[in-house]
Scaffold this motif. Sequence first.
Motif, PDB file in Angstrom:
ATOM      1  N   GLU A  29      -2.547   5.455   0.825  1.00 20.60           N
ATOM      2  CA  GLU A  29      -3.476   4.369   1.159  1.00 20.60           C
ATOM      3  C   GLU A  29      -3.360   3.978   2.638  1.00 20.60           C
ATOM      4  O   GLU A  29      -4.373   3.686   3.290  1.00 20.60           O
ATOM      5  CB  GLU A  29      -3.216   3.160   0.264  1.00 20.60           C
ATOM      6  CG  GLU A  29      -3.663   3.396  -1.172  1.00 20.60           C
ATOM      7  CD  GLU A  29      -3.173   2.343  -2.139  1.00 20.60           C
ATOM      8  OE1 GLU A  29      -3.974   1.941  -3.005  1.00 20.60           O
ATOM      9  OE2 GLU A  29      -1.993   1.927  -2.040  1.00 20.60           O
ATOM     10  N   LYS A  30      -2.162   4.004   3.166  1.00 26.66           N
ATOM     11  CA  LYS A  30      -1.981   3.694   4.592  1.00 26.66           C
ATOM     12  C   LYS A  30      -2.719   4.708   5.461  1.00 26.66           C
ATOM     13  O   LYS A  30      -3.308   4.344   6.486  1.00 26.66           O
ATOM     14  CB  LYS A  30      -0.498   3.649   4.947  1.00 26.66           C
ATOM     15  CG  LYS A  30       0.201   2.433   4.370  1.00 26.66           C
ATOM     16  CD  LYS A  30       1.681   2.439   4.673  1.00 26.66           C
ATOM     17  CE  LYS A  30       2.353   1.241   4.028  1.00 26.66           C
ATOM     18  NZ  LYS A  30       3.804   1.230   4.241  1.00 26.66           N
ATOM     19  N   ASN A  50      -2.407  -7.223  -1.233  1.00 21.38           N
ATOM     20  CA  ASN A  50      -2.857  -5.955  -0.652  1.00 21.38           C
ATOM     21  C   ASN A  50      -3.773  -6.201   0.545  1.00 21.38           C
ATOM     22  O   ASN A  50      -3.735  -5.455   1.529  1.00 21.38           O
ATOM     23  CB  ASN A  50      -3.619  -5.110  -1.671  1.00 21.38           C
ATOM     24  CG  ASN A  50      -2.784  -4.626  -2.828  1.00 21.38           C
ATOM     25  OD1 ASN A  50      -3.265  -4.610  -3.972  1.00 21.38           O
ATOM     26  ND2 ASN A  50      -1.548  -4.218  -2.601  1.00 21.38           N
ATOM     27  N   LEU A 101       0.841  -1.194   0.000  1.00 26.04           N
ATOM     28  CA  LEU A 101       0.000   0.000   0.000  1.00 26.04           C
ATOM     29  C   LEU A 101       0.877   1.245   0.000  1.00 26.04           C
ATOM     30  O   LEU A 101       1.915   1.277   0.647  1.00 26.04           O
ATOM     31  CB  LEU A 101      -0.917   0.014   1.224  1.00 26.04           C
ATOM     32  CG  LEU A 101      -1.926  -1.119   1.368  1.00 26.04           C
ATOM     33  CD1 LEU A 101      -2.685  -0.972   2.677  1.00 26.04           C
ATOM     34  CD2 LEU A 101      -2.885  -1.167   0.212  1.00 26.04           C
ATOM     35  N   SER A 102       0.426   2.261  -0.692  1.00 19.76           N
ATOM     36  CA  SER A 102       1.151   3.529  -0.736  1.00 19.76           C
ATOM     37  C   SER A 102       0.971   4.276   0.589  1.00 19.76           C
ATOM     38  O   SER A 102       0.106   3.923   1.405  1.00 19.76           O
ATOM     39  CB  SER A 102       0.609   4.393  -1.880  1.00 19.76           C
ATOM     40  OG  SER A 102      -0.701   4.858  -1.566  1.00 19.76           O
ATOM     41  N   LEU A 104     -11.106   0.828  -0.222  1.00 21.95           N
ATOM     42  CA  LEU A 104     -10.143   0.610   0.860  1.00 21.95           C
ATOM     43  C   LEU A 104     -10.682   1.130   2.190  1.00 21.95           C
ATOM     44  O   LEU A 104     -10.596   0.447   3.212  1.00 21.95           O
ATOM     45  CB  LEU A 104      -8.810   1.290   0.512  1.00 21.95           C
ATOM     46  CG  LEU A 104      -7.717   1.230   1.563  1.00 21.95           C
ATOM     47  CD1 LEU A 104      -7.326  -0.212   1.889  1.00 21.95           C
ATOM     48  CD2 LEU A 104      -6.503   2.026   1.081  1.00 21.95           C
ATOM     49  N   TYR A 137      -7.498  -4.059  -5.986  1.00 20.05           N
ATOM     50  CA  TYR A 137      -6.593  -4.555  -4.957  1.00 20.05           C
ATOM     51  C   TYR A 137      -6.408  -6.061  -5.099  1.00 20.05           C
ATOM     52  O   TYR A 137      -7.277  -6.758  -5.610  1.00 20.05           O
ATOM     53  CB  TYR A 137      -7.118  -4.209  -3.557  1.00 20.05           C
ATOM     54  CG  TYR A 137      -7.001  -2.727  -3.241  1.00 20.05           C
ATOM     55  CD1 TYR A 137      -5.777  -2.160  -2.919  1.00 20.05           C
ATOM     56  CD2 TYR A 137      -8.112  -1.903  -3.284  1.00 20.05           C
ATOM     57  CE1 TYR A 137      -5.661  -0.811  -2.645  1.00 20.05           C
ATOM     58  CE2 TYR A 137      -8.005  -0.543  -3.008  1.00 20.05           C
ATOM     59  CZ  TYR A 137      -6.778  -0.014  -2.687  1.00 20.05           C
ATOM     60  OH  TYR A 137      -6.670   1.333  -2.411  1.00 20.05           O
ATOM     61  N   ASP A 162      -1.720  -6.912   3.570  1.00 29.82           N
ATOM     62  CA  ASP A 162      -1.149  -5.645   4.038  1.00 29.82           C
ATOM     63  C   ASP A 162      -2.200  -4.811   4.766  1.00 29.82           C
ATOM     64  O   ASP A 162      -1.920  -4.219   5.813  1.00 29.82           O
ATOM     65  CB  ASP A 162      -0.594  -4.830   2.864  1.00 29.82           C
ATOM     66  CG  ASP A 162       0.656  -5.436   2.259  1.00 29.82           C
ATOM     67  OD1 ASP A 162       1.302  -6.292   2.911  1.00 29.82           O
ATOM     68  OD2 ASP A 162       0.993  -5.047   1.118  1.00 29.82           O
ATOM     69  N   THR A 163      -3.406  -4.762   4.219  1.00 24.68           N
ATOM     70  CA  THR A 163      -4.480  -3.966   4.822  1.00 24.68           C
ATOM     71  C   THR A 163      -4.870  -4.517   6.186  1.00 24.68           C
ATOM     72  O   THR A 163      -4.986  -3.763   7.162  1.00 24.68           O
ATOM     73  CB  THR A 163      -5.705  -3.912   3.883  1.00 24.68           C
ATOM     74  OG1 THR A 163      -5.305  -3.343   2.625  1.00 24.68           O
ATOM     75  CG2 THR A 163      -6.819  -3.075   4.486  1.00 24.68           C
TER      76      THR A 163
END
Length: 121
Positions: free
Chosen positions: A5-6, A88, A1-2, A57, A84, A91-92
């Motif tokens: 996005e984080k 991803n 994630l960028s 997201l 996604y 990560d999320t």
Amino acid sequence: LSAKEKEVVNLAVSQVNKCIYCLSAHTAIGKMNGFTDEQILELRAGKASFDTKLNALAKLAKNITENRGRTDEDVLNDYFAAGYTKANLIDTISLVGDKTISNYIHSTTQVPVDFPVAPSL
């Protein structure tokens, strides 16, 4: 994630967990990542009308947090439909867990907020 996005995840999770310290910190960081005040309030509410992918997201992060990991299938399907990947998703979920720990730390310790205090929704 960028990084952007984080921040989406951090804002949505911190709102669900009602952590004023993290909301204040991530409001400031969100601005540094180019989000407007209005966009930040939307992200905290678990949506992003200004960006389809970020909307999926934000909804997922909110849903995971509210449901303690028992994610609604429709929300998850929308996340994948937005582009996604399964990587991803891991990560999320990890980020939701990490932010929840930070939220709980503040809830327990009540460390003073050393950022401009985030406005109420």
